[in-house]
Design a protein around this motif. Structure first.
Motif, PDB file in Angstrom:
ATOM      1  N   UNK B  27      31.615  43.481 -25.933  1.00  0.00           N
ATOM      2  CA  UNK B  27      32.814  43.493 -25.675  1.00  0.00           C
ATOM      3  C   UNK B  27      32.990  42.130 -25.959  1.00  0.00           C
ATOM      4  N   UNK B  28      31.975  40.760 -26.572  1.00  0.00           N
ATOM      5  CA  UNK B  28      31.729  39.479 -25.749  1.00  0.00           C
ATOM      6  C   UNK B  28      32.755  38.740 -27.016  1.00  0.00           C
ATOM      7  N   UNK B  29      33.781  37.980 -26.204  1.00  0.00           N
ATOM      8  CA  UNK B  29      35.094  37.590 -26.887  1.00  0.00           C
ATOM      9  C   UNK B  29      34.613  36.534 -27.667  1.00  0.00           C
ATOM     10  N   UNK B  30      35.207  36.377 -28.343  1.00  0.00           N
ATOM     11  CA  UNK B  30      35.230  35.413 -30.096  1.00  0.00           C
ATOM     12  C   UNK B  30      33.610  35.462 -30.755  1.00  0.00           C
ATOM     13  N   UNK B 143      41.317  42.817 -37.418  1.00  0.00           N
ATOM     14  CA  UNK B 143      39.520  42.543 -36.453  1.00  0.00           C
ATOM     15  C   UNK B 143      39.681  43.472 -35.558  1.00  0.00           C
ATOM     16  N   UNK B 144      38.958  44.430 -35.018  1.00  0.00           N
ATOM     17  CA  UNK B 144      38.851  45.760 -34.552  1.00  0.00           C
ATOM     18  C   UNK B 144      38.414  45.164 -33.270  1.00  0.00           C
ATOM     19  N   UNK B 145      37.050  43.992 -33.497  1.00  0.00           N
ATOM     20  CA  UNK B 145      36.098  43.983 -32.249  1.00  0.00           C
ATOM     21  C   UNK B 145      36.949  44.008 -31.257  1.00  0.00           C
ATOM     22  N   UNK B 146      37.912  43.937 -30.813  1.00  0.00           N
ATOM     23  CA  UNK B 146      38.528  44.438 -29.437  1.00  0.00           C
ATOM     24  C   UNK B 146      38.566  45.766 -29.192  1.00  0.00           C
ATOM     25  N   UNK B 147      39.551  46.416 -30.801  1.00  0.00           N
ATOM     26  CA  UNK B 147      39.137  48.205 -30.290  1.00  0.00           C
ATOM     27  C   UNK B 147      38.695  48.650 -28.969  1.00  0.00           C
ATOM     28  N   UNK B 148      38.657  49.169 -28.704  1.00  0.00           N
ATOM     29  CA  UNK B 148      38.387  50.107 -27.733  1.00  0.00           C
ATOM     30  C   UNK B 148      36.944  49.488 -26.283  1.00  0.00           C
ATOM     31  N   UNK B 149      37.847  47.797 -26.601  1.00  0.00           N
ATOM     32  CA  UNK B 149      37.970  47.083 -24.992  1.00  0.00           C
ATOM     33  C   UNK B 149      38.106  48.288 -23.798  1.00  0.00           C
TER      34      UNK B 149
END
Lengths: 95, 478
Positions: B27-30, B143-149
């Motif tokens: 879940x690291x930001x950026x 950008x789906x990095x945040x998806x599921x946080x």
């Protein structure tokens, strides 16, 4: 309870389903039959019965908070129709 | 007409877990776009969500902190809608049975009175990804990095009656989640987001007016400004004979206005239903006891204790507890200094000032609590004066070592040897016969001139109290 044409069209729109104009009536009839079945169940006395959230009589297993996934972006993006700079591209979404 | 403002807030707090709520992705930001989006987050066929234990723990901790009812059995539901940053076509959330039920938080109003604001519920859900509209001509980048946080959505009752009250409530929730360590509270990065439901009604009317939901409030200042703007707008609409529409509005900080977000007015119809991929979440008293046994002291309790234990003023305590790390810093400094009042002065004055000036956070302060405490010890034991201490503080800030090393290296030790001070006093009086005459003639304020001269001669190192006493006795009319 029976569904109108407009109900079917609304449900289809919410689900983003394209349906044939000439099939709307038959869908309305079929879906109304399902609702009829629900109505039968509705008639049963459920006083004191705890609403069921899942057919299995178990509770959710929990996993430890650990990062177990590695970066497989390349692999995933090979399945996508269009990507750029690591992003998945989709048709422009206009607000 | 007199209007009453009615505000309810929805706060989305990103929970500070290492991995996502339903997958083992980081879940690291950026991070690089989509480098933290695994098959579960992408909603690929055949995947199943598995709930992160830490998320349940954090929600329970929050529930306990606001003395809320806990959902010993809670159920995840699918909230259905279509948007590219939500690949599954539904967001896993909680609907009928949330993990945290009714609770309360107390906020302090400007006049010092305490107001209780109800928390309706707090539920767990997954965050969506991010859509980037600007970068491409005919496309939207996802950008789906945040998806599921993991998110804890905290919903308040419509209990607030002004923008100020709403800000006080939001700050309080912010403080609580930070104290608990369940959310980093970073509003710029979107870890803590506020949506405001705003409506107005004629004073005395029972029924609520139609509300608008204002989004995109990424600072407390914007929250306040957006609500004030929205209230004015709604009153204008009604005064102009119109009706307020129930809609979602976006706050534009640059223009300081809110505007309608959806062009087509379409009632939200999320068709919630229990998610068959997830079983009901159940825990018992033993679990609650286990995860809440080491809960940190909450802000209200800390405030009372700081005032009692250190004899601080209310205003001092309020500022110190605003952030847990600041309060911790203060307590460590006070302990090391041995003088709690003086420590409070230095932390709230010079330290906060220096941090602000160089845009640093308390965590990254170049002066540690022990260094500051050590310096205060030297004020207390008369090694240096308060004035010289400022010089020492600046040197510590610049990384020149601890107080003792700086005092030694720069020769800042206060002169308390009365012989040495007397010598300087004699010299100054001899050099300024006119002023001495004026003082003796009753011009009391000339004393200040002499003190200044002596301090100058001693480079600020003479003990001010001794200087005063000596000057008075030497200048006394013979």
């Amino acid at each position: 309870m029976s569904l109108e044409r407009s109900d079917v069209e609304k449900i289809a729109h919410l689900a983003r389903l394209a349906i044939d104009e000439d099939k709307v009536e038959s869908y309305a009839a079929d879906l109304s039959k399902i609702l009829g079945l629900v109505e039968q169940m509705d008639a049963i006395d459920t006083e004191g019965v705890v609403p069921m959230a899942h057919p299995l009589h178990m509770s959710q297993r929990l996993r430890a908070d650990e990062v177990t996934e590695t970066d497989q972006r390349e692999k995933y993006q090979r399945n996508a129709p269009q990507v750029e700079s690591g992003l998945y591209l989709v048709p422009k979404v206009i607000e | 007409m007199q209007w009453e403002i009615v505000i309810g807030l929805e706060v989305h707090a990103q929970l500070a877990t290492k991995s996502k709520i339903f997958s083992g992705a980081a879940t690291t930001f950026g991070a690089e776009p989509n480098s933290q989006a695994c098959s579960v987050d992408l909603g690929l066929p055949g995947v199943l969500p598995v709930l992160n234990r830490e998320v349940v723990t954090m929600a329970v901790q929050f529930g306990r902190a606001i003395e809320a009812e806990l959902g010993y059995r809670s159920v995840f539901a699918r909230k259905n809608y279509f948007y590219p940053d939500l690949p599954k076509g539904y967001q896993i959330s909680q609907f009928e049975l949330p993990i945290v039920g009714r609770g309360d938080v107390d906020i302090e109003l400007d006049d010092g009175t305490i107001k209780r604001v109800g928390v309706t519920r707090a539920h767990l859900e997954e965050d969506a990804g991010k859509s980037l509209h600007e970068e491409f001509q005919d496309c939207t980048g996802v950008d789906l990095n945040r998806a599921g946080t993991p998110l804890l959505e905290i919903v308040s009752e419509p209990d607030m009656r002004s923008a100020k009250e709403a800000v006080a409530y939001a700050r309080k929730i912010h403080q609580i989640v930070q104290y608990l360590g369940i959310c980093d509270g970073n509003m710029q990065e979107g870890s803590f987001r506020c949506d405001a439901n705003v409506s107005v009604r004629p004073m005395g009317q029972e029924a609520l007016g139609t509300r608008a939901e204002v989004k995109n409030l990424n600072s407390f200042r914007f929250l306040e400004k957006a609500i004030n703007y929205e209230v004015e707008r709604q009153i204008d609409v009604i005064d102009g004979g119109g009706k307020v529409k129930q809609e979602t509005r976006l706050y534009d900080a640059g223009k300081n206005e809110t505007r309608s977000m959806r062009s087509k007015e379409e009632a939200n119809d999320y068709r919630y239903f229990p998610d068959p991929d997830l079983l009901p979440v159940e825990f018992d008293e033993a679990f609650v006891a286990e995860v809440t046994k080491d809960l940190p002291e909450m802000p209200d309790a800390k405030r009372v204790r700081l005032i009692e234990q250190y004899g601080l003023k209310v205003t001092e305590a309020v500022t110190l507890i605003s952030c847990r790390t600041l309060a911790d810093y203060y307590e460590a400094a006070a302990e090391s200094a041995g003088d709690a009042k003086l420590a409070a002065n230095w932390v709230l004055g010079d330290l906060l000032g220096a941090l602000n000036k160089s845009c640093l956070k308390i965590e990254t302060s170049p002066v540690t609590p022990v260094m500051l405490g050590g310096m205060i010890q030297r004020i207390v034991d008369n090694t240096i004066s308060g004035k010289i201490a400022k010089q020492v503080f600046e040197a510590m800030w610049a990384g020149e070592g601890d107080a003792d090393a700086i005092i030694e290296a720069k020769g800042l030790k206060q002169i308390t040897d009365s012989g040495a001070i007397e010598k300087i006093v004699d010299e100054v009086i001899a050099a300024n016969p006119n002023q001495a005459e004026q003082f003796r003639a009753g011009k009391e304020k000339m004393l200040g001139f002499f003190v200044g001269q002596v301090m100058k001669q001693s480079k600020g190192k003479a003990n001010p109290q001794q200087v005063n006493e000596l000057l008075r006795s030497k200048l006394a009319p013979s």
